[in-house]
Design an enzyme around this catalytic site. Structure first.
Site, PDB file in Angstrom:
ATOM      1  N   GLU A  61       1.339  -1.259  -0.011  1.00  0.00           N
ATOM      2  CA  GLU A  61       0.369  -0.360   0.045  1.00  0.00           C
ATOM      3  C   GLU A  61       0.606   1.285   0.016  1.00  0.00           C
ATOM      4  OE1 GLU A  61      -3.371   1.834   2.872  1.00  0.00           O
ATOM      5  OE2 GLU A  61      -2.786  -0.421   3.312  1.00  0.00           O
ATOM      6  N   GLU A  70     -13.096   2.915   3.853  1.00  0.00           N
ATOM      7  CA  GLU A  70     -11.897   2.976   4.613  1.00  0.00           C
ATOM      8  C   GLU A  70     -12.116   4.479   5.019  1.00  0.00           C
ATOM      9  OE1 GLU A  70      -7.741   1.083   5.590  1.00  0.00           O
ATOM     10  OE2 GLU A  70      -7.680   2.710   4.239  1.00  0.00           O
TER      11      GLU A  70
END
Length: 282
Positions: free
Chosen positions: A155, A256
């Site tokens: 990520e 998220e």
């Protein structure tokens, strides 16, 4: 199409955090969702007691939701840390101790996406030394993921919120993915495309999708500015997700985002209830 044609899951480490951990899977189910993801829930312990693991597993199973993504140990998150695997010494050792725990827990619930945050730069340590350690530990994690049929996610974050995290662009993240795959020969490392973080870095999101959709193993969204629900900022998230779909991405889209000054259960009004239950992969 857009939102109506996606496979959404809820990140229980940023949504429903007003509830105890073991109550969050049922809360997501009550809101109409059938899939969830988590950061590593035990920030102080990479190897929690079996009873804690079993209690969370039971809560997920009883709620009737699917665990679709799980982070490896990443230190204090939320907080100042941004991963452990490139941090020499105790943190790197804690990461490696955590790998088999995560893999075993994920396998027990059929979870097939494991996210490894890279880690901050450390004062007094050569960045090249950290990068070599990171590659070694990412390869170690990729092999563990492969043993359970999972992908390893890498990520990128954003430089404003994570100024010491070195992966703050899509090319940087994908470059690490390529290095891990070249090292292991497994091909199971994939890019985690977080549209919020990329937008915070000022990246051209349509171009990033065109370039990297084929190497993307998971997508996460929040609006910008504010990291709130879709529609609270200015990102064209519905159009971007539709572009991803047309580019061939068929995986999960993780919610998220921060719920704002309201209970998390009220933070999904942008998504009709009938669109919250995960559809089968196309």
């Amino acid at each position: 199409m857009g939102f109506a044609d996606q496979r959404f899951n809820v990140n229980l480490s940023i949504l429903f955090t007003e509830l105890p951990l073991l109550e969050r899977p049922a809360a997501a189910a009550a809101a109409g969702f059938t899939a969830v993801e988590l950061w590593w829930p035990w920030v102080g312990s990479p190897t929690p007691e079996r009873s804690e693991l079993d209690a969370l597993k039971n809560a997920i199973e009883v709620a009737g939701v699917r665990l679709t993504g799980l982070n490896f140990y990443a230190g204090q998150l939320p907080g100042p840390d941004r991963g452990a695997l490139s941090v020499p010494g105790q943190e790197s050792e804690r990461f490696r101790a955590n790998v088999d725990v995560v893999a075993g827990f994920a396998q027990s619930l059929g979870c097939t996406a494991l996210n490894a945050l890279y880690g901050n730069r450390v004062d007094g340590v050569d960045p090249a030394e950290q990068d070599a350690l990171a590659l070694e530990n990412l390869a170690f994690a990729a092999r563990a993921a492969d043993r359970i049929g999972a992908v390893l996610l890498v990520e990128t974050l954003n430089r404003r919120e994570s100024p010491r995290y070195p992966l703050v662009s899509a090319p940087a993240g994908v470059g690490i993915v390529d290095k891990v795959n070249a090292t292991t020969g497994l091909g199971n490392a994939r890019f985690l495309m977080d549209l919020y973080h990329l937008s915070m870095n000022g990246e051209d999101l349509p171009s990033a999708i065109d370039l990297y959709a084929a190497k993307t193993g998971h997508v996460q969204i929040a609006d910008n500015p504010g990291r709130g629900a879709p529609g609270t900022g200015s990102l064209p998230l519905e159009d971007l997700l539709e572009q991803l779909r047309k580019a061939g991405y068929e995986g999960w889209v993780g919610l998220e985002y921060k719920p704002g000054d309201r209970p998390s259960a009220q933070a999904f009004d942008w998504l009709p209830r009938e669109a919250r239950a995960a559809r089968a992969a196309r």
